[in-house]
Design a protein around this motif. Structure first.
Motif, PDB file in Angstrom:
ATOM      1  N   ASP A   1       0.905  -1.119   0.142  1.00 51.65           N
ATOM      2  CA  ASP A   1       0.037   0.016  -0.049  1.00 51.65           C
ATOM      3  C   ASP A   1       1.039   1.226  -0.026  1.00 51.65           C
ATOM      4  O   ASP A   1       0.590   2.205  -0.894  1.00 51.65           O
ATOM      5  CB  ASP A   1      -1.040  -0.063   1.278  1.00 51.65           C
ATOM      6  CG  ASP A   1      -1.904   1.191   1.173  1.00 51.65           C
ATOM      7  OD1 ASP A   1      -2.644   1.265   0.001  1.00 51.65           O
ATOM      8  OD2 ASP A   1      -2.049   1.746   2.204  1.00 51.65           O
TER       9      ASP A   1
ATOM     10  N   LYS B   1      -3.034   0.900  -8.105  1.00 57.69           N
ATOM     11  CA  LYS B   1      -2.954   0.000  -6.824  1.00 57.69           C
ATOM     12  C   LYS B   1      -4.139  -1.015  -6.783  1.00 57.69           C
ATOM     13  O   LYS B   1      -3.727  -2.086  -6.262  1.00 57.69           O
ATOM     14  CB  LYS B   1      -3.275   0.879  -5.447  1.00 57.69           C
ATOM     15  CG  LYS B   1      -1.858   1.855  -5.467  1.00 57.69           C
ATOM     16  CD  LYS B   1      -2.112   2.534  -4.043  1.00 57.69           C
ATOM     17  CE  LYS B   1      -0.708   3.470  -3.815  1.00 57.69           C
ATOM     18  NZ  LYS B   1      -0.898   3.920  -2.360  1.00 57.69           N
ATOM     19  N   ASP B   2      -5.256  -0.760  -7.287  1.00 54.92           N
ATOM     20  CA  ASP B   2      -6.187  -1.865  -7.279  1.00 54.92           C
ATOM     21  C   ASP B   2      -6.042  -3.218  -7.936  1.00 54.92           C
ATOM     22  O   ASP B   2      -5.855  -4.205  -7.878  1.00 54.92           O
ATOM     23  CB  ASP B   2      -7.609  -1.398  -7.697  1.00 54.92           C
ATOM     24  CG  ASP B   2      -8.151  -0.322  -6.796  1.00 54.92           C
ATOM     25  OD1 ASP B   2      -7.781  -0.293  -5.635  1.00 54.92           O
ATOM     26  OD2 ASP B   2      -9.163   0.236  -7.113  1.00 54.92           O
TER      27      ASP B   2
ATOM     28  N   HIS C   1      -2.752  -3.862  -8.813  1.00 61.22           N
ATOM     29  CA  HIS C   1      -1.699  -4.573  -8.304  1.00 61.22           C
ATOM     30  C   HIS C   1      -1.675  -5.369  -7.042  1.00 61.22           C
ATOM     31  O   HIS C   1      -1.083  -6.466  -6.836  1.00 61.22           O
ATOM     32  CB  HIS C   1      -0.580  -3.212  -7.706  1.00 61.22           C
ATOM     33  CG  HIS C   1      -0.091  -2.385  -8.878  1.00 61.22           C
ATOM     34  ND1 HIS C   1       0.690  -1.227  -8.613  1.00 61.22           N
ATOM     35  CD2 HIS C   1       0.079  -2.485 -10.293  1.00 61.22           C
ATOM     36  CE1 HIS C   1       1.018  -0.718  -9.555  1.00 61.22           C
ATOM     37  NE2 HIS C   1       0.539  -1.678 -10.583  1.00 61.22           N
TER      38      HIS C   1
ATOM     39  N   GLY D   1       4.237   0.346  -2.946  1.00 62.03           N
ATOM     40  CA  GLY D   1       3.948  -0.242  -4.512  1.00 62.03           C
ATOM     41  C   GLY D   1       4.133  -1.664  -4.586  1.00 62.03           C
ATOM     42  O   GLY D   1       4.666  -2.318  -3.798  1.00 62.03           O
TER      43      GLY D   1
END
Length: 263
Positions: free
Chosen positions: A136, A172-173, A175, A139
């Motif tokens: 978070d 991010k979602d 990942h 990365g």
């Protein structure tokens, strides 16, 4: 005169036969296109049905995975944290016992401190399983590095990780899904494949990020339906579907597993 009449009859007959030929041809073409169109529509409907069925399977896999994850978390909370806190509560009440010696008080206090520390550690572990903090904050690359380090530190498997791709900060979602896919693959390599070595490479190819995953484990029969429809595989496929990516899995008994997925 007779010759002209015969000639005219022949022309009329030619015209009639020609017209009849074109009428039959036109009817034939209409029938052909009708049945061809009907066949195309039928195939399109079958394709749609397959897509809907696949989406239903993916949705079912996601829901099943979520429920399994909730059960696991509930079990961890009940068996680990709740049991420790219950003992802490009992020890706290023991401190109210009259005429305790200094040694007894110190022992009870020490137990409370130790159990509280273990409960906090368990809480951190559960929180990490839900969403790794490093993923978070720093990365996907840092998250994968930590994941590989955790598996390597178990002394059961050596993970070799290389990254030649750039992971977009705003994804991010996506990942998190990539991280979970890798987590599932590595767990399978260790638990089921008994692998001692895992190699992991990310690179960019024609605007996509491609992951090459390989282990030296026992492998499995890819034609076996049991291997294709297990919960772990459904979890992987559902996440790849969310990523709108593709995945190829190659394996054979005794020859490890090779996986290539792109997103």
């Amino acid at each position: 005169m007779k010759i002209n009449q015969l000639y005219e009859k022949e022309i009329v007959a030619i015209i009639l036969y020609t017209s009849l030929f074109f009428i039959i041809l036109a009817v034939g073409l209409v029938v052909f296109f009708y049945f061809s169109r009907k066949k195309i529509i039928k195939k399109e409907l079958e394709k749609k049905d397959l897509e809907i069925h696949f989406q239903q399977q993916q949705l079912h896999a996601i829901i099943t995975t979520q429920e399994e994850e909730r059960k696991r978390i509930a079990q961890d909370l009940h068996d680990d944290i709740s049991s420790k806190l219950n003992v802490v509560s009992l020890n706290s009440h023991l401190l109210k016992t009259p005429n305790l010696t200094v040694q007894e008080t110190n022992e009870i206090t020490s137990n409370i401190v130790n159990l509280t520390a273990k409960a906090l550690e368990s809480t951190r572990r559960i929180a990490h399983d839900l969403l790794p903090a490093v993923l978070d904050k720093f990365g996907l690359h840092a998250g994968i590095e930590e994941l590989c380090s955790e598996f390597t530190s178990s002394k059961q498997v050596q993970v070799d990780y290389h990254n030649k791709a750039v992971f977009a900060v705003n994804d991010k979602d996506k990942h998190l899904h990539v991280f979970r896919v890798l987590q599932e693959l590595m767990n399978n390599s260790l638990r089921h494949g008994k692998a001692s070595s895992i190699s992991l490479l990310f690179e960019e190819e024609q605007g996509h990020v491609v992951c090459h995953y390989k282990d030296n484990g026992k492998g499995f029969d890819t034609t076996d339906a049991k291997n294709q429809h297990g919960l772990g595989m459904k979890n992987i496929l559902s996440r790849i579907s969310v990523l709108k990516g593709t995945i190829e899995i190659e394996s054979a008994v005794g020859h490890g597993v090779q996986v290539v997925f792109k997103f």
